[in-house]
Write an enzyme that holds these catalytic residues in place. Structure first.
Site, PDB file in Angstrom:
ATOM      1  N   ASP A 160       0.858  -1.188   0.000  1.00 13.15           N
ATOM      2  CA  ASP A 160       0.000   0.000   0.000  1.00 13.15           C
ATOM      3  C   ASP A 160       0.894   1.238   0.000  1.00 13.15           C
ATOM      4  O   ASP A 160       1.826   1.330   0.791  1.00 13.15           O
ATOM      5  CB  ASP A 160      -0.917  -0.004   1.236  1.00 13.15           C
ATOM      6  CG  ASP A 160      -2.040   1.018   1.116  1.00 13.15           C
ATOM      7  OD1 ASP A 160      -1.747   2.218   0.922  1.00 13.15           O
ATOM      8  OD2 ASP A 160      -3.206   0.622   1.216  1.00 13.15           O
ATOM      9  N   ILE A 161       0.600   2.165  -0.900  1.00 16.32           N
ATOM     10  CA  ILE A 161       1.468   3.339  -1.066  1.00 16.32           C
ATOM     11  C   ILE A 161       1.307   4.332   0.096  1.00 16.32           C
ATOM     12  O   ILE A 161       2.190   5.146   0.337  1.00 16.32           O
ATOM     13  CB  ILE A 161       1.191   4.013  -2.437  1.00 16.32           C
ATOM     14  CG1 ILE A 161       2.351   4.876  -2.878  1.00 16.32           C
ATOM     15  CG2 ILE A 161      -0.084   4.807  -2.418  1.00 16.32           C
ATOM     16  CD1 ILE A 161       3.491   4.142  -3.469  1.00 16.32           C
TER      17      ILE A 161
ATOM     18  N   GLN B  74     -14.602   2.619   1.588  1.00 15.71           N
ATOM     19  CA  GLN B  74     -13.891   2.193   0.383  1.00 15.71           C
ATOM     20  C   GLN B  74     -13.576   3.408  -0.486  1.00 15.71           C
ATOM     21  O   GLN B  74     -14.449   4.246  -0.737  1.00 15.71           O
ATOM     22  CB  GLN B  74     -14.738   1.183  -0.418  1.00 15.71           C
ATOM     23  CG  GLN B  74     -13.985   0.599  -1.614  1.00 15.71           C
ATOM     24  CD  GLN B  74     -14.794  -0.469  -2.370  1.00 15.71           C
ATOM     25  OE1 GLN B  74     -15.980  -0.665  -2.099  1.00 15.71           O
ATOM     26  NE2 GLN B  74     -14.150  -1.139  -3.295  1.00 15.71           N
TER      27      GLN B  74
ATOM     28  N   HIS C 203     -10.185  -5.273  -2.864  1.00 18.00           N
ATOM     29  CA  HIS C 203      -8.855  -5.490  -2.278  1.00 18.00           C
ATOM     30  C   HIS C 203      -8.978  -5.845  -0.811  1.00 18.00           C
ATOM     31  O   HIS C 203      -9.854  -5.342  -0.104  1.00 18.00           O
ATOM     32  CB  HIS C 203      -7.957  -4.260  -2.444  1.00 18.00           C
ATOM     33  CG  HIS C 203      -8.577  -2.980  -1.983  1.00 18.00           C
ATOM     34  ND1 HIS C 203      -9.477  -2.265  -2.751  1.00 18.00           N
ATOM     35  CD2 HIS C 203      -8.439  -2.297  -0.827  1.00 18.00           C
ATOM     36  CE1 HIS C 203      -9.861  -1.196  -2.089  1.00 18.00           C
ATOM     37  NE2 HIS C 203      -9.254  -1.198  -0.904  1.00 18.00           N
TER      38      HIS C 203
ATOM     39  N   HIS D 221      -6.832  -5.685   2.715  1.00 20.32           N
ATOM     40  CA  HIS D 221      -5.692  -5.072   3.387  1.00 20.32           C
ATOM     41  C   HIS D 221      -5.118  -6.059   4.388  1.00 20.32           C
ATOM     42  O   HIS D 221      -5.876  -6.722   5.117  1.00 20.32           O
ATOM     43  CB  HIS D 221      -6.133  -3.860   4.221  1.00 20.32           C
ATOM     44  CG  HIS D 221      -6.713  -2.720   3.457  1.00 20.32           C
ATOM     45  ND1 HIS D 221      -6.007  -1.578   3.174  1.00 20.32           N
ATOM     46  CD2 HIS D 221      -7.952  -2.521   2.945  1.00 20.32           C
ATOM     47  CE1 HIS D 221      -6.788  -0.715   2.519  1.00 20.32           C
ATOM     48  NE2 HIS D 221      -7.983  -1.273   2.374  1.00 20.32           N
TER      49      HIS D 221
HETATM   50  P1  5GP Z   1      -9.779   1.420   0.637  1.00 17.99           P
HETATM   51  O1  5GP Z   1      -9.950   2.637   1.491  1.00 17.99           O
HETATM   52  O2  5GP Z   1     -10.481   1.541  -0.697  1.00 17.99           O
HETATM   53  O3  5GP Z   1     -10.071   0.124   1.338  1.00 17.99           O
HETATM   54  O4  5GP Z   1      -8.223   1.337   0.357  1.00 17.99           O
HETATM   55  C1  5GP Z   1      -7.584   1.789  -0.786  1.00 17.99           C
HETATM   56  C2  5GP Z   1      -6.121   1.682  -0.472  1.00 17.99           C
HETATM   57  O5  5GP Z   1      -5.400   1.788  -1.673  1.00 17.99           O
HETATM   58  C3  5GP Z   1      -5.621   2.775   0.469  1.00 17.99           C
HETATM   59  O6  5GP Z   1      -5.031   2.169   1.608  1.00 17.99           O
HETATM   60  C4  5GP Z   1      -4.624   3.550  -0.383  1.00 17.99           C
HETATM   61  O7  5GP Z   1      -3.511   3.952   0.363  1.00 17.99           O
HETATM   62  C5  5GP Z   1      -4.243   2.548  -1.441  1.00 17.99           C
HETATM   63  N1  5GP Z   1      -3.892   3.125  -2.714  1.00 17.99           N
HETATM   64  C6  5GP Z   1      -4.576   4.083  -3.402  1.00 17.99           C
HETATM   65  N2  5GP Z   1      -3.959   4.355  -4.574  1.00 17.99           N
HETATM   66  C7  5GP Z   1      -2.869   3.542  -4.631  1.00 17.99           C
HETATM   67  C8  5GP Z   1      -1.843   3.356  -5.602  1.00 17.99           C
HETATM   68  O8  5GP Z   1      -1.804   3.994  -6.652  1.00 17.99           O
HETATM   69  N3  5GP Z   1      -0.892   2.435  -5.311  1.00 17.99           N
HETATM   70  C9  5GP Z   1      -0.898   1.708  -4.151  1.00 17.99           C
HETATM   71  N4  5GP Z   1       0.086   0.834  -3.973  1.00 17.99           N
HETATM   72  N5  5GP Z   1      -1.860   1.852  -3.213  1.00 17.99           N
HETATM   73  C10 5GP Z   1      -2.831   2.759  -3.444  1.00 17.99           C
END
Ligand code: 5GP
Ligand code: ZN
Length: 136
Positions: free
Chosen positions: A30-31, A93, A99, A101
């Site tokens: 995760d970035i 989300q 995805h 985590h």
């Molecule tokens: P969500 O909040 O949708 O469960 O998590 C999305 C996750 O994707 C976040 O933790 C965010 O940091 C990660 N993320 C968003 N854009 C990118 C990207 O371009 N590359 C990577 N490696 N992670 C990303």
């Protein structure tokens, strides 16, 4: 080109710190890590979330998530690992490509979701290699 950032990562048109992949899934750092070793596991096929994902992809994601969890535990030795998967904006989300985590946790460390700082490339690359190596 697809507008989905995770599809771009799967296609290779956007970069990632790859941990491991198989036919149906990809694991990468995760970035914006919530903790060192924060890994995302995604299906290669686009699906918005748990409600859309094909069963075969979901099972493959679950299998890869368990494999990466074992590697994280072996390599980073956290006190625990949180597995999290969000469905819909109201659930938090933000990327609408399914995805899971995996977030290493240590005793006493606060569960802070904000603010988040972009991970350094050298550290993310090093962690991706260590965890990937541990996966074999
Ligand atoms: P969500 O909040 O949708 O469960 O998590 C999305 C996750 O994707 C976040 O933790 C965010 O940091 C990660 N993320 C968003 N854009 C990118 C990207 O371009 N590359 C990577 N490696 N992670 C990303
Ligand atoms: Zn996608």
């Amino acid at each position: 080109m697809t507008e989905c950032i995770f599809c771009q990562i799967v296609e290779g048109s956007a970069p990632c710190h790859r941990v491991q992949e198989d036919e149906l899934t990809l694991a990468f750092m995760d970035i914006f890590p919530l903790a060192p070793g924060h890994v995302l596991v995604i299906p290669k096929e686009h699906a918005e979330n748990l409600f859309e994902i094909e069963e075969v992809s979901l099972l493959a994601v679950t299998r890869m998530t368990q494999r990466v969890a074992h590697a994280l535990r072996a390599e980073l030795e956290p006190d625990g690992i949180m597995m999290m998967q969000l469905n819909g904006a109201a659930a938090g989300q933000t990327v609408f490509h399914h995805h899971a985590h995996l977030i290493p946790r240590d005793e006493g460390s606060a569960l802070a979701f904000h603010p988040r700082v972009r991970g350094g490339d050298a550290e993310l690359t090093s962690l991706a290699h260590r965890i990937g190596k541990s996966l074999g």
